[in-house]
Design a protein around this motif. Structure first.
Motif, PDB file in Angstrom:
ATOM      1  N   ALA A   1       5.704   9.496   8.707  1.00 25.92           N
ATOM      2  CA  ALA A   1       6.802  10.408   9.041  1.00 25.92           C
ATOM      3  C   ALA A   1       6.301  11.672   9.739  1.00 25.92           C
ATOM      4  CB  ALA A   1       7.584  10.780   7.781  1.00 25.92           C
ATOM      5  N   ILE A   2       5.090  12.123   9.410  1.00 29.61           N
ATOM      6  CA  ILE A   2       4.577  13.330  10.076  1.00 29.61           C
ATOM      7  C   ILE A   2       3.701  12.994  11.278  1.00 29.61           C
ATOM      8  CG2 ILE A   2       4.787  14.776   8.025  1.00 29.61           C
ATOM      9  CD1 ILE A   2       1.741  14.593   7.689  1.00 29.61           C
ATOM     10  N   GLY A   3       3.671  11.713  11.658  1.00 27.53           N
ATOM     11  CA  GLY A   3       3.018  11.320  12.904  1.00 27.53           C
ATOM     12  C   GLY A   3       1.540  10.985  12.802  1.00 27.53           C
ATOM     13  N   MET A   4       1.033  10.754  11.589  1.00 28.41           N
ATOM     14  CA  MET A   4      -0.375  10.394  11.462  1.00 28.41           C
ATOM     15  C   MET A   4      -0.581   8.923  11.811  1.00 28.41           C
ATOM     16  SD  MET A   4      -1.877  12.370   8.194  1.00 28.41           S
ATOM     17  CE  MET A   4      -2.301  14.087   8.354  1.00 28.41           C
ATOM     18  N   ALA A   5      -1.771   8.617  12.298  1.00 29.26           N
ATOM     19  CA  ALA A   5      -2.119   7.251  12.685  1.00 29.26           C
ATOM     20  C   ALA A   5      -2.856   6.525  11.564  1.00 29.26           C
ATOM     21  CB  ALA A   5      -2.973   7.283  13.946  1.00 29.26           C
ATOM     22  N   SER A   6      -2.588   6.894  10.332  1.00 25.73           N
ATOM     23  CA  SER A   6      -3.296   6.352   9.169  1.00 25.73           C
ATOM     24  C   SER A   6      -3.177   4.839   9.070  1.00 25.73           C
ATOM     25  CB  SER A   6      -2.738   6.972   7.888  1.00 25.73           C
ATOM     26  OG  SER A   6      -2.775   8.376   7.947  1.00 25.73           O
ATOM     27  N   ARG A   7      -4.277   4.229   8.601  1.00 24.45           N
ATOM     28  CA  ARG A   7      -4.285   2.781   8.343  1.00 24.45           C
ATOM     29  C   ARG A   7      -4.918   2.559   6.971  1.00 24.45           C
ATOM     30  NH1 ARG A   7      -7.699  -1.791  10.356  1.00 24.45           N
ATOM     31  NH2 ARG A   7      -8.993  -0.186  11.296  1.00 24.45           N
ATOM     32  N   PHE A   8      -4.089   2.223   6.000  1.00 27.54           N
ATOM     33  CA  PHE A   8      -4.528   2.045   4.622  1.00 27.54           C
ATOM     34  C   PHE A   8      -4.909   0.592   4.374  1.00 27.54           C
ATOM     35  CE2 PHE A   8      -1.865   5.772   4.632  1.00 27.54           C
ATOM     36  CZ  PHE A   8      -2.469   6.628   3.720  1.00 27.54           C
ATOM     37  N   ARG A   9      -5.868   0.377   3.456  1.00 24.57           N
ATOM     38  CA  ARG A   9      -6.285  -0.976   3.062  1.00 24.57           C
ATOM     39  C   ARG A   9      -6.230  -1.105   1.552  1.00 24.57           C
ATOM     40  NH1 ARG A   9     -11.185  -3.262   6.642  1.00 24.57           N
ATOM     41  NH2 ARG A   9     -10.645  -2.319   8.615  1.00 24.57           N
ATOM     42  N   THR A  10      -5.990  -2.312   1.108  1.00 25.91           N
ATOM     43  CA  THR A  10      -6.061  -2.589  -0.330  1.00 25.91           C
ATOM     44  C   THR A  10      -7.530  -2.612  -0.748  1.00 25.91           C
ATOM     45  OG1 THR A  10      -6.213  -4.968  -0.016  1.00 25.91           O
ATOM     46  CG2 THR A  10      -3.969  -4.021  -0.223  1.00 25.91           C
ATOM     47  N   PRO A  11      -7.799  -2.497  -2.052  1.00 25.89           N
ATOM     48  CA  PRO A  11      -9.202  -2.594  -2.508  1.00 25.89           C
ATOM     49  C   PRO A  11      -9.867  -3.908  -2.074  1.00 25.89           C
ATOM     50  CG  PRO A  11      -7.817  -1.765  -4.284  1.00 25.89           C
ATOM     51  CD  PRO A  11      -6.895  -2.161  -3.157  1.00 25.89           C
ATOM     52  N   ALA A  12      -9.150  -5.018  -2.176  1.00 23.92           N
ATOM     53  CA  ALA A  12      -9.732  -6.313  -1.809  1.00 23.92           C
ATOM     54  C   ALA A  12     -10.048  -6.379  -0.313  1.00 23.92           C
ATOM     55  CB  ALA A  12      -8.790  -7.449  -2.204  1.00 23.92           C
ATOM     56  N   ALA A  13      -9.167  -5.844   0.524  1.00 23.79           N
ATOM     57  CA  ALA A  13      -9.404  -5.864   1.967  1.00 23.79           C
ATOM     58  C   ALA A  13     -10.596  -4.987   2.334  1.00 23.79           C
ATOM     59  CB  ALA A  13      -8.150  -5.396   2.716  1.00 23.79           C
ATOM     60  N   LEU A  14     -10.735  -3.843   1.681  1.00 17.96           N
ATOM     61  CA  LEU A  14     -11.876  -2.976   1.958  1.00 17.96           C
ATOM     62  C   LEU A  14     -13.169  -3.633   1.487  1.00 17.96           C
ATOM     63  CD1 LEU A  14     -12.784  -0.319   3.166  1.00 17.96           C
ATOM     64  CD2 LEU A  14     -12.387   0.753   0.934  1.00 17.96           C
ATOM     65  N   ALA A  15     -13.143  -4.260   0.321  1.00 16.57           N
ATOM     66  CA  ALA A  15     -14.326  -4.961  -0.185  1.00 16.57           C
ATOM     67  C   ALA A  15     -14.741  -6.076   0.773  1.00 16.57           C
ATOM     68  CB  ALA A  15     -14.057  -5.518  -1.593  1.00 16.57           C
ATOM     69  N   ALA A  16     -13.789  -6.799   1.323  1.00 15.95           N
ATOM     70  CA  ALA A  16     -14.100  -7.880   2.274  1.00 15.95           C
ATOM     71  C   ALA A  16     -14.747  -7.310   3.537  1.00 15.95           C
ATOM     72  CB  ALA A  16     -12.837  -8.656   2.619  1.00 15.95           C
ATOM     73  N   ALA A  17     -14.257  -6.155   4.015  1.00 17.49           N
ATOM     74  CA  ALA A  17     -14.843  -5.529   5.203  1.00 17.49           C
ATOM     75  C   ALA A  17     -16.274  -5.073   4.921  1.00 17.49           C
ATOM     76  CB  ALA A  17     -13.978  -4.350   5.657  1.00 17.49           C
TER      77      ALA A  17
ATOM     78  N   GLY B   1     -28.974   1.612  -1.017  1.00 17.60           N
ATOM     79  CA  GLY B   1     -28.101   2.774  -0.969  1.00 17.60           C
ATOM     80  C   GLY B   1     -26.641   2.380  -1.109  1.00 17.60           C
ATOM     81  N   ALA B   2     -25.804   3.347  -1.466  1.00 21.57           N
ATOM     82  CA  ALA B   2     -24.399   3.071  -1.772  1.00 21.57           C
ATOM     83  C   ALA B   2     -23.457   3.781  -0.809  1.00 21.57           C
ATOM     84  CB  ALA B   2     -24.080   3.513  -3.193  1.00 21.57           C
ATOM     85  N   LEU B   3     -22.456   3.035  -0.327  1.00 24.85           N
ATOM     86  CA  LEU B   3     -21.300   3.598   0.360  1.00 24.85           C
ATOM     87  C   LEU B   3     -20.173   3.606  -0.665  1.00 24.85           C
ATOM     88  CD1 LEU B   3     -19.476   4.492   2.709  1.00 24.85           C
ATOM     89  CD2 LEU B   3     -19.242   2.062   3.326  1.00 24.85           C
ATOM     90  N   VAL B   4     -19.683   4.794  -1.008  1.00 23.78           N
ATOM     91  CA  VAL B   4     -18.618   4.936  -2.004  1.00 23.78           C
ATOM     92  C   VAL B   4     -17.369   5.443  -1.295  1.00 23.78           C
ATOM     93  CG1 VAL B   4     -17.896   6.080  -4.134  1.00 23.78           C
ATOM     94  CG2 VAL B   4     -20.312   5.467  -3.799  1.00 23.78           C
ATOM     95  N   VAL B   5     -16.312   4.639  -1.319  1.00 21.87           N
ATOM     96  CA  VAL B   5     -15.052   5.020  -0.687  1.00 21.87           C
ATOM     97  C   VAL B   5     -13.977   5.170  -1.756  1.00 21.87           C
ATOM     98  CG1 VAL B   5     -13.241   4.329   0.937  1.00 21.87           C
ATOM     99  CG2 VAL B   5     -15.649   3.906   1.492  1.00 21.87           C
ATOM    100  N   ARG B   6     -13.378   6.364  -1.798  1.00 26.86           N
ATOM    101  CA  ARG B   6     -12.199   6.630  -2.631  1.00 26.86           C
ATOM    102  C   ARG B   6     -11.013   6.617  -1.679  1.00 26.86           C
ATOM    103  NH1 ARG B   6     -10.938   6.440  -7.654  1.00 26.86           N
ATOM    104  NH2 ARG B   6      -9.604   8.254  -7.536  1.00 26.86           N
ATOM    105  N   GLU B   7     -10.051   5.768  -1.975  1.00 24.73           N
ATOM    106  CA  GLU B   7      -8.918   5.600  -1.078  1.00 24.73           C
ATOM    107  C   GLU B   7      -7.637   5.432  -1.864  1.00 24.73           C
ATOM    108  OE1 GLU B   7      -8.944   6.677   2.317  1.00 24.73           O
ATOM    109  OE2 GLU B   7      -7.350   5.228   2.200  1.00 24.73           O
ATOM    110  N   PHE B   8      -6.543   5.238  -1.144  1.00 27.79           N
ATOM    111  CA  PHE B   8      -5.227   5.060  -1.746  1.00 27.79           C
ATOM    112  C   PHE B   8      -4.737   3.644  -1.455  1.00 27.79           C
ATOM    113  CE2 PHE B   8      -5.626   9.555  -0.585  1.00 27.79           C
ATOM    114  CZ  PHE B   8      -5.518  10.123  -1.851  1.00 27.79           C
ATOM    115  N   ASP B   9      -4.251   2.976  -2.492  1.00 26.51           N
ATOM    116  CA  ASP B   9      -3.802   1.590  -2.368  1.00 26.51           C
ATOM    117  C   ASP B   9      -2.375   1.552  -1.808  1.00 26.51           C
ATOM    118  OD1 ASP B   9      -3.043  -1.066  -2.657  1.00 26.51           O
ATOM    119  OD2 ASP B   9      -3.972  -1.277  -4.629  1.00 26.51           O
ATOM    120  N   PRO B  10      -2.192   0.975  -0.617  1.00 27.29           N
ATOM    121  CA  PRO B  10      -0.855   0.930  -0.016  1.00 27.29           C
ATOM    122  C   PRO B  10       0.114   0.015  -0.755  1.00 27.29           C
ATOM    123  CG  PRO B  10      -2.373  -0.395   1.271  1.00 27.29           C
ATOM    124  CD  PRO B  10      -3.197   0.309   0.213  1.00 27.29           C
ATOM    125  N   GLU B  11      -0.389  -0.798  -1.702  1.00 24.47           N
ATOM    126  CA  GLU B  11       0.498  -1.681  -2.461  1.00 24.47           C
ATOM    127  C   GLU B  11       0.956  -1.039  -3.774  1.00 24.47           C
ATOM    128  OE1 GLU B  11      -1.460  -5.475  -2.723  1.00 24.47           O
ATOM    129  OE2 GLU B  11      -1.026  -5.911  -0.614  1.00 24.47           O
TER     130      GLU B  11
END
Length: 193
Positions: free
Chosen positions: A151-167, A128-138
Motif C-alpha cells: 500500500a505504501i509502494g514498497m517492492a517487498s518480496r516475502f518468503r516462507t521459512p521453507a522457501a528461504l531454506a530451499a534457496a 560460518g552462519a548466515l542468519v536471516v530474521r524475516e516475516f512469514d507472509p502466510e
C-alpha cells in the motif's frame, strides 16, 4: 525503485526509524548464530540500517552494510558502529572473509534476493552462519504486513521459512529453520566447515 530497492524510503525515515521500530530480537539472533561451526570473530549485519540488530549483539567485530547512506549515518553516529555502504547482491568483501552474516527484518527489501544469498555464501568462511530474521507472509500478521508495504509502494518480496531454506540449500548453505511465527529465523551454514 529498482536497483537498490526501497533505499530512498529508508533514507527519508532514517531520523525516525529507531524511535518507531522495536529492538531486534537478540536472543533469536544468538540462537541462529549458535549453529555456526566456527568461532564468530567477524560479523556483517547486511541491510543493517541504523544498526538496530548489531546493537543487540556483543562479542564479534561487527560491520553494518547498507545501501541507505541515511541509515548508515545513524549506525555510525548514533551507535558508534562501523558502517560500509554496499549492495547485498555485490558485497565489498573477499571470499571466505567473515564468520557470520545477519540480515534482520530486511531480506524482503532486497531487490535481488538470490544474488544476496550467493554473495553471503561467497564471503562466509566454511562453517560460518548466515542468519536471516524475516516475516512469514502466510502468518496472519505477515499477510497484513505484506498488504501494508504494498500500500505504501514498497517492492517487498516475502518468503516462507521453507522457501528461504530451499534457496539457502541451492546456494551451498546447509539450511536450518530455527524458529517459526510472524517473525522467523532461518540459518544457512557454509558447507565445508
Amino acid at each position: 525503485m529498482h536497483g537498490l530497492g526501497d533505499v530512498r524510503f529508508f533514507d527519508r525515515v532514517a531520523p525516525l526509524y529507531d524511535r518507531v521500530m522495536p529492538p531486534a530480537d537478540g536472543e533469536a539472533l544468538v540462537a541462529g548464530l549458535d549453529h555456526a561451526t566456527r568461532p564468530i570473530d567477524r560479523l556483517l549485519d547486511v541491510g543493517g540500517g541504523s544498526g538496530r540488530a548489531a546493537a543487540a549483539l556483543t562479542g564479534p567485530e561487527i560491520a553494518v552494510v547498507d545501501a541507505s547512506l541515511g541509515m548508515l549515518a545513524r549506525a555510525r553516529n548514533g551507535r558508534g558502529l562501523s558502517g560500509v555502504a554496499g549492495d547485498a547482491g555485490r558485497l565489498p568483501f573477499r571470499d571466505a572473509s567473515v564468520d557470520a552474516i545477519t540480515i534482520v527484518d530486511a531480506f524482503h527489501h532486497l531487490p535481488d534476493q538470490e544474488a544476496a544469498i550467493r554473495e553471503a555464501a561467497r564471503v562466509l568462511a566454511p562453517g560460518g552462519a548466515l542468519v536471516v530474521r524475516e516475516f512469514d507472509p502466510e502468518h496472519p500478521l505477515g499477510r497484513a504486513l505484506v498488504a501494508a508495504e504494498r500500500a505504501i509502494g514498497m517492492a517487498s518480496r516475502f518468503r516462507t521459512p521453507a522457501a528461504l531454506a530451499a534457496a539457502f540449500d541451492d546456494a551451498g548453505l546447509d539450511p536450518r529453520i530455527v524458529d517459526r511465527g510472524f517473525g522467523y529465523t532461518v540459518v544457512g551454514i557454509r558447507r565445508g566447515g
